[in-house]
Motif scaffolding. Structure first.
Motif, PDB file in Angstrom:
ATOM      1  N   ASP A 144       3.164  18.340  -2.161  1.00 35.72           N
ATOM      2  CA  ASP A 144       2.453  19.632  -2.424  1.00 35.72           C
ATOM      3  C   ASP A 144       1.740  19.083  -3.887  1.00 35.72           C
ATOM      4  OD1 ASP A 144       1.085  21.818  -3.730  1.00 35.72           O
ATOM      5  OD2 ASP A 144       2.744  23.031  -2.983  1.00 35.72           O
ATOM      6  N   CYS A 145       0.360  18.725  -4.144  1.00 37.77           N
ATOM      7  CA  CYS A 145      -0.468  18.397  -5.000  1.00 37.77           C
ATOM      8  C   CYS A 145      -1.346  19.475  -5.303  1.00 37.77           C
ATOM      9  CB  CYS A 145      -1.309  17.236  -4.460  1.00 37.77           C
ATOM     10  SG  CYS A 145      -0.294  15.635  -3.935  1.00 37.77           S
ATOM     11  N   SER A 146      -0.995  20.834  -5.241  1.00 37.11           N
ATOM     12  CA  SER A 146      -1.973  21.833  -5.567  1.00 37.11           C
ATOM     13  C   SER A 146      -2.093  21.955  -7.307  1.00 37.11           C
ATOM     14  CB  SER A 146      -1.332  23.054  -5.210  1.00 37.11           C
ATOM     15  OG  SER A 146       0.050  23.445  -5.470  1.00 37.11           O
ATOM     16  N   SER A 147      -1.144  21.607  -7.840  1.00 41.59           N
ATOM     17  CA  SER A 147      -1.252  21.810  -9.431  1.00 41.59           C
ATOM     18  C   SER A 147      -1.331  20.465 -10.155  1.00 41.59           C
ATOM     19  CB  SER A 147       0.064  22.569 -10.014  1.00 41.59           C
ATOM     20  OG  SER A 147       1.312  21.603  -9.372  1.00 41.59           O
ATOM     21  N   ASN A 148      -0.967  19.417  -9.462  1.00 34.93           N
ATOM     22  CA  ASN A 148      -1.059  18.020 -10.222  1.00 34.93           C
ATOM     23  C   ASN A 148      -0.830  17.212  -9.209  1.00 34.93           C
ATOM     24  OD1 ASN A 148       1.619  17.162 -10.002  1.00 34.93           O
ATOM     25  ND2 ASN A 148       2.020  18.892 -11.421  1.00 34.93           N
ATOM     26  N   CYS A 179       1.023  -1.184  -0.055  1.00 31.12           N
ATOM     27  CA  CYS A 179      -0.079  -0.077  -0.125  1.00 31.12           C
ATOM     28  C   CYS A 179       0.825   1.199  -0.087  1.00 31.12           C
ATOM     29  CB  CYS A 179      -0.848  -0.097   1.104  1.00 31.12           C
ATOM     30  SG  CYS A 179      -2.031  -1.277   1.271  1.00 31.12           S
ATOM     31  N   GLY A 180       0.217   2.276  -0.262  1.00 28.22           N
ATOM     32  CA  GLY A 180       0.765   3.769  -0.243  1.00 28.22           C
ATOM     33  C   GLY A 180      -0.152   4.670   0.379  1.00 28.22           C
ATOM     34  N   LEU A 181       0.236   5.651   0.882  1.00 28.22           N
ATOM     35  CA  LEU A 181      -0.374   6.834   1.599  1.00 28.22           C
ATOM     36  C   LEU A 181       0.357   8.005   1.437  1.00 28.22           C
ATOM     37  CD1 LEU A 181      -2.795   7.505   3.418  1.00 28.22           C
ATOM     38  CD2 LEU A 181      -1.227   6.643   5.239  1.00 28.22           C
ATOM     39  N   ILE A 182      -0.389   9.003   0.750  1.00 31.46           N
ATOM     40  CA  ILE A 182      -0.072  10.510   0.319  1.00 31.46           C
ATOM     41  C   ILE A 182      -0.650  11.491   1.012  1.00 31.46           C
ATOM     42  CG2 ILE A 182       0.051  12.098  -1.634  1.00 31.46           C
ATOM     43  CD1 ILE A 182       0.654  10.004  -3.620  1.00 31.46           C
ATOM     44  N   PHE A 183       0.046  12.216   1.638  1.00 30.58           N
ATOM     45  CA  PHE A 183      -0.570  13.499   2.421  1.00 30.58           C
ATOM     46  C   PHE A 183      -0.351  14.618   1.336  1.00 30.58           C
ATOM     47  CE2 PHE A 183       0.241  10.255   5.739  1.00 30.58           C
ATOM     48  CZ  PHE A 183      -0.943  10.125   6.328  1.00 30.58           C
ATOM     49  N   ASP A 184      -1.340  15.304   1.366  1.00 30.80           N
ATOM     50  CA  ASP A 184      -1.049  16.455   0.406  1.00 30.80           C
ATOM     51  C   ASP A 184      -1.145  17.669   1.228  1.00 30.80           C
ATOM     52  OD1 ASP A 184      -1.372  18.721  -1.549  1.00 30.80           O
ATOM     53  OD2 ASP A 184      -3.574  18.264  -1.621  1.00 30.80           O
ATOM     54  N   ILE A 185       0.088  18.437   1.051  1.00 32.90           N
ATOM     55  CA  ILE A 185       0.394  19.484   2.047  1.00 32.90           C
ATOM     56  C   ILE A 185       0.185  20.887   1.556  1.00 32.90           C
ATOM     57  CG2 ILE A 185       2.034  18.016   3.541  1.00 32.90           C
ATOM     58  CD1 ILE A 185       4.401  19.230   2.230  1.00 32.90           C
ATOM     59  N   SER A 186      -0.464  20.920   0.338  1.00 31.67           N
ATOM     60  CA  SER A 186      -0.520  22.055  -0.334  1.00 31.67           C
ATOM     61  C   SER A 186      -1.121  23.378   0.330  1.00 31.67           C
ATOM     62  CB  SER A 186      -1.252  21.860  -1.730  1.00 31.67           C
ATOM     63  OG  SER A 186      -2.438  21.326  -1.475  1.00 31.67           O
TER      64      SER A 186
END
Length: 426
Positions: free
Chosen positions: A102-106, A20-27
């Motif tokens: 940072d997933c603000s743009s993609n 599994c993977g876990l991404i935290f968007d900090i944007s």
């Protein structure tokens, strides 16, 4: 007579469907890596992907549990909360890749994570403060899902690394053309079935003092959610199993009671004005979520003291409408590719009388594919399969071997309908 080991080996590829993977968007976080817990953890976590095998590994890289929700807690303790649920439900150990991006743009972080894991990850959870719903006109619409589907399609088609994405986004506020709206009208919650087979949307969280403090520590009031628990269930599950299976995936040890974390996100004495507790909902409101295709935390009448996921739907209403069906086809895609790769640029024997692929050559390829698919049948991951290799294909002209296979998936008892009655005799 004495037996010896001839080291014949095995054609069966190593199983990775529980990775599994876990991404935290900090944007939405200002100066995340420059101050507080972020600056301390940056040496281990900034611009990188880390693999955790036990909960203790999280603390070693600076992912610490909630204390006061302040700057001493990395993202207010939310990452540790989900990681602890993952390992708790996965059985204490597992393979979990974690990334802060940072997933603000993609959403390229998903591709970066899969590359870092050499394509092994089968499901990725995404926690973000970006709004899930927007109101362009009078009705709500779903955001983010379409972009995630595009990334997942690229992973499947361009990188041969298909993955299921579980989205936990900001449902506490509604995106509008001006300022976000704090009040969510339940009847306007839109369908998330937007032809996105690789994406599922999670709703709901625990009723817990700590969860409330973590949510209120965020300026966005994003619900803490349940993505860690969902990944933990998937890490433990056979690919054909729904995480909503009542007998296997009881969440009450981790989620004692349910709220949705949205309703009216106007602050009122260190909590939301209305966080929509599960007990306050009518049957029609709960069924509305089911119809719209969300995965949500739920209870069953007559089975008090237990918490479950409602099922495992994806944002699609076709053949690939559940995570379990996608996991089964994704696994088959991986294992079939693995056994066929050694044959790339290999010589192909041709029947001299026809100029077409020989029967012996067809048998070689069919046996290779059938072996790994039969292993899936034996593991109760599919019911059956059929492999087809056209005998008339002209490989001398095309330098291409064509084959296809079909799977019969395992069914799921989403509902059980019972008819009862009285009789004079039976």
């Amino acid at each position: 007579m004495t037996d010896t080991d001839g080291n014949l080996g095995s054609q069966l590829p190593v199983s990775t469907e529980n990775v599994c993977g876990l991404i935290f968007d900090i944007s939405a976080q200002d100066s995340f890596w420059e101050s507080g817990a972020g600056s301390t953890a940056s040496q281990h976590l900034k611009d990188t992907v880390v693999e955790l095998n036990f909960l203790e590994d999280a603390e070693k890289v600076g992912i610490t549990p909630f204390t006061d929700g302040g700057e001493n807690d990395l993202l207010h303790g939310i990452p540790y909360y989900h990681i602890s649920h993952f390992f708790g439900l996965a059985g204490g150990s597992g393979r979990l890749f974690v990334m802060f991006a940072d997933c603000s743009s993609n959403w390229n972080a998903i591709v970066d994570m899969q590359k870092a894991a050499n394509g092994m990850i089968s499901q990725i959870g995404i926690w973000t403060e970006q709004n899930l719903w927007k109101m362009p006109d009078s009705d709500y619409a779903v955001q983010i899902v379409g972009d995630l589907q595009g990334i997942a399609e690229s992973l499947a088609n361009d990188y041969h690394a298909p993955v299921s994405l579980l989205l936990s986004a900001n449902t506490a506020k509604l995106a509008t053309s001006s300022e976000p709206e704090n009040t969510i009208t339940w009847s306007k919650i839109p369908s998330c079935q937007v032809n996105a087979r690789y994406v599922s949307v999670l709703l709901g969280q625990a009723i817990d003092v700590q969860v409330t403090k973590m949510q209120m520590a965020l300026k966005s009031c994003t619900p803490v959610g349940c993505v860690g628990a969902a990944l933990g269930c998937l890490a433990r599950a056979n690919v054909a199993e729904s995480i909503g299976w009542v007998d296997q995936y009881d969440l009450v040890s981790f989620i004692p009671d349910i709220e949705f974390g949205f309703g009216d996100s106007t602050p009122a004495e260190s909590k939301l004005t209305n966080s929509t507790k599960y007990s306050s909902l009518t049957k029609a409101q709960i069924e509305h979520l089911d119809t719209m295709g969300y995965i949500y935390l739920t209870k069953y009448e007559g089975y008090s003291g237990h918490i479950f996921f409602s099922g495992d739907p994806t944002c699609d209403n076709g053949d690939y409408r559940t995570i379990s069906r996608n996991r089964a086809i994704n696994k088959s895609r991986r294992v079939v590719r693995t056994v066929l790769l050694p044959y790339v640029n290999s010589p192909l024997k041709i029947a001299p009388s026809t100029g077409q692929l020989s029967a012996a050559q067809i048998t070689i390829f069919k046996n290779a594919v059938d072996t790994v698919l039969q292993a899936m049948v034996d593991a109760n991951e599919i019911n059956g399969f059929a492999t087809t290799i056209p005998t008339t294909q002209n490989v001398l002209a095309t330098d291409t071997l064509q084959l296809s296979y079909k799977l019969v998936p395992i069914g799921t008892a989403k509902q059980i309908t019972v008819t009862e009655g009285l009789a004079l005799k039976v």
